[in-house]
Design a protein around this motif. Structure first.
Motif, mmCIF file in Angstrom:
data_model
loop_
_atom_site.group_PDB
_atom_site.id
_atom_site.type_symbol
_atom_site.label_atom_id
_atom_site.label_comp_id
_atom_site.label_asym_id
_atom_site.label_seq_id
_atom_site.Cartn_x
_atom_site.Cartn_y
_atom_site.Cartn_z
ATOM 1 N N ALA A 21 0.842 -1.204 0.000
ATOM 2 C CA ALA A 21 0.000 0.000 0.000
ATOM 3 C C ALA A 21 0.874 1.249 0.000
ATOM 4 O O ALA A 21 0.613 2.213 -0.728
ATOM 5 C CB ALA A 21 -0.924 -0.010 1.219
ATOM 6 N N VAL A 22 1.934 1.226 0.807
ATOM 7 C CA VAL A 22 2.847 2.363 0.836
ATOM 8 C C VAL A 22 3.524 2.529 -0.520
ATOM 9 O O VAL A 22 3.577 3.627 -1.089
ATOM 10 C CB VAL A 22 3.916 2.181 1.944
ATOM 11 C CG1 VAL A 22 4.962 3.279 1.856
ATOM 12 C CG2 VAL A 22 3.270 2.169 3.316
ATOM 13 N N GLN A 23 4.006 1.407 -1.070
ATOM 14 C CA GLN A 23 4.755 1.475 -2.324
ATOM 15 C C GLN A 23 3.889 2.014 -3.460
ATOM 16 O O GLN A 23 4.342 2.817 -4.276
ATOM 17 C CB GLN A 23 5.288 0.090 -2.668
ATOM 18 C CG GLN A 23 6.388 0.119 -3.711
ATOM 19 C CD GLN A 23 6.039 -0.710 -4.910
ATOM 20 O OE1 GLN A 23 5.529 -1.814 -4.768
ATOM 21 N NE2 GLN A 23 6.312 -0.198 -6.093
ATOM 22 N N ARG A 24 2.612 1.593 -3.492
ATOM 23 C CA ARG A 24 1.723 2.058 -4.564
ATOM 24 C C ARG A 24 1.335 3.512 -4.382
ATOM 25 O O ARG A 24 1.033 4.208 -5.357
ATOM 26 C CB ARG A 24 0.452 1.199 -4.590
ATOM 27 C CG ARG A 24 0.708 -0.145 -5.205
ATOM 28 C CD ARG A 24 -0.579 -0.935 -5.333
ATOM 29 N NE ARG A 24 -0.269 -2.352 -5.489
ATOM 30 C CZ ARG A 24 -0.974 -3.343 -4.947
ATOM 31 N NH1 ARG A 24 -2.040 -3.075 -4.215
ATOM 32 N NH2 ARG A 24 -0.616 -4.583 -5.159
ATOM 33 N N ALA A 25 1.314 3.965 -3.143
ATOM 34 C CA ALA A 25 0.903 5.353 -2.898
ATOM 35 C C ALA A 25 2.007 6.339 -3.265
ATOM 36 O O ALA A 25 1.711 7.475 -3.644
ATOM 37 C CB ALA A 25 0.521 5.523 -1.429
ATOM 38 N N LEU A 26 3.263 5.915 -3.183
ATOM 39 C CA LEU A 26 4.366 6.869 -3.358
ATOM 40 C C LEU A 26 4.364 7.561 -4.724
ATOM 41 O O LEU A 26 4.513 8.795 -4.780
ATOM 42 C CB LEU A 26 5.705 6.174 -3.097
ATOM 43 C CG LEU A 26 5.969 5.821 -1.627
ATOM 44 C CD1 LEU A 26 7.274 5.058 -1.485
ATOM 45 C CD2 LEU A 26 5.983 7.065 -0.755
ATOM 46 N N PRO A 27 4.187 6.862 -5.861
ATOM 47 C CA PRO A 27 4.166 7.580 -7.148
ATOM 48 C C PRO A 27 3.029 8.603 -7.220
ATOM 49 O O PRO A 27 3.230 9.700 -7.755
ATOM 50 C CB PRO A 27 3.966 6.457 -8.172
ATOM 51 C CG PRO A 27 4.448 5.226 -7.502
ATOM 52 C CD PRO A 27 4.131 5.414 -6.043
ATOM 53 N N ARG A 28 1.872 8.257 -6.677
ATOM 54 C CA ARG A 28 0.762 9.212 -6.646
ATOM 55 C C ARG A 28 1.142 10.473 -5.885
ATOM 56 O O ARG A 28 0.647 11.562 -6.160
ATOM 57 C CB ARG A 28 -0.466 8.588 -5.957
ATOM 58 C CG ARG A 28 -1.200 7.561 -6.783
ATOM 59 C CD ARG A 28 -2.648 7.451 -6.318
ATOM 60 N NE ARG A 28 -2.785 7.279 -4.880
ATOM 61 C CZ ARG A 28 -2.804 6.118 -4.245
ATOM 62 N NH1 ARG A 28 -2.699 4.997 -4.938
ATOM 63 N NH2 ARG A 28 -2.937 6.048 -2.944
ATOM 64 N N LEU A 29 2.002 10.314 -4.875
ATOM 65 C CA LEU A 29 2.404 11.444 -4.043
ATOM 66 C C LEU A 29 3.641 12.139 -4.596
ATOM 67 O O LEU A 29 4.188 13.046 -3.973
ATOM 68 C CB LEU A 29 2.675 10.962 -2.614
ATOM 69 C CG LEU A 29 1.438 10.418 -1.900
ATOM 70 C CD1 LEU A 29 1.835 9.565 -0.714
ATOM 71 C CD2 LEU A 29 0.546 11.563 -1.448
ATOM 72 N N GLY A 30 4.102 11.685 -5.763
ATOM 73 C CA GLY A 30 5.205 12.376 -6.410
ATOM 74 C C GLY A 30 6.570 11.792 -6.153
ATOM 75 O O GLY A 30 7.582 12.401 -6.491
ATOM 76 N N PHE A 31 6.622 10.594 -5.539
ATOM 77 C CA PHE A 31 7.927 9.985 -5.263
ATOM 78 C C PHE A 31 8.114 8.770 -6.159
ATOM 79 O O PHE A 31 7.454 7.751 -5.987
ATOM 80 C CB PHE A 31 8.028 9.575 -3.790
ATOM 81 C CG PHE A 31 7.929 10.733 -2.845
ATOM 82 C CD1 PHE A 31 9.007 11.583 -2.667
ATOM 83 C CD2 PHE A 31 6.767 10.988 -2.149
ATOM 84 C CE1 PHE A 31 8.918 12.653 -1.814
ATOM 85 C CE2 PHE A 31 6.672 12.064 -1.294
ATOM 86 C CZ PHE A 31 7.752 12.905 -1.121
ATOM 87 N N GLU A 32 8.998 8.897 -7.130
ATOM 88 C CA GLU A 32 9.274 7.788 -8.051
ATOM 89 C C GLU A 32 10.549 7.082 -7.620
ATOM 90 O O GLU A 32 11.312 7.587 -6.810
ATOM 91 C CB GLU A 32 9.455 8.331 -9.480
ATOM 92 C CG GLU A 32 8.313 9.186 -9.990
ATOM 93 C CD GLU A 32 7.107 8.366 -10.418
ATOM 94 O OE1 GLU A 32 7.268 7.140 -10.600
ATOM 95 O OE2 GLU A 32 6.006 8.938 -10.549
#
Lengths: 104, 104
Positions: A21-32
């Protein structure tokens, strides 16, 4: 007083929905650029006595029988140096730059 | 591939009922001499790129805005050496005896 840290992580072959869940949320939050996230538990145990082999063996027993479910989790026992500067001003942790020797 | 560990612990002044429950249970289970237990979270983040200052700054931002609630929690960002022997046979963790340099 001595401090021993027990890190408990799900075994690599066990699915980790929290980490996913954390890993999938990171790109949405701008962290690639984060390819995987695993989430586990960290226990800090303060000991009254010295951290000798007997104490570490006892803590390994505590960790293996009580803190971790060894069917699905791995644990690691480490001795942590205690410094006198535990807290920092701005949310990040203290100024403890001690090396942590891995002890199992 | 590089791994960065983010440890998230409740601030020292915040009550930790989970840790207290563990600490109180230990004497009943036959383990004396543990004066305090604190329980927190450990995140293992695998990075696609190199672990340079820019990547660490980004991970500190992730940790401070997303992984930790900095009102009540401290976090610590560390780079972890990756070895090829992640798992062990008997429930305890792998044979990774790498030193972990504290990086904030």
């Amino acid at each position: 007083m001595a401090r021993v840290v027990v890190d408990v992580m799900l075994k690599p072959e066990i699915l980790d929905p929290q980490g996913q869940a954390v890993q999938r949320a990171l790109p949405r939050l701008g962290f690639e650029g984060i390819t995987d996230v695993r989430q586990g538990k960290r226990f800090e145990l303060d000991l009254a006595g010295p951290v000798d082999e007997a104490a570490l063996a006892r803590i390994r027993e505590i960790a293996g029988t009580f803190l971790a479910n060894t069917v699905i989790e791995d644990f690691e026992v480490r001795v942590e140096e205690l410094t006198d500067a535990p807290g920092a001003a701005t949310g990040s942790a203290g100024d403890n730059a001690a090396e942590e020797g891995a002890v199992r």
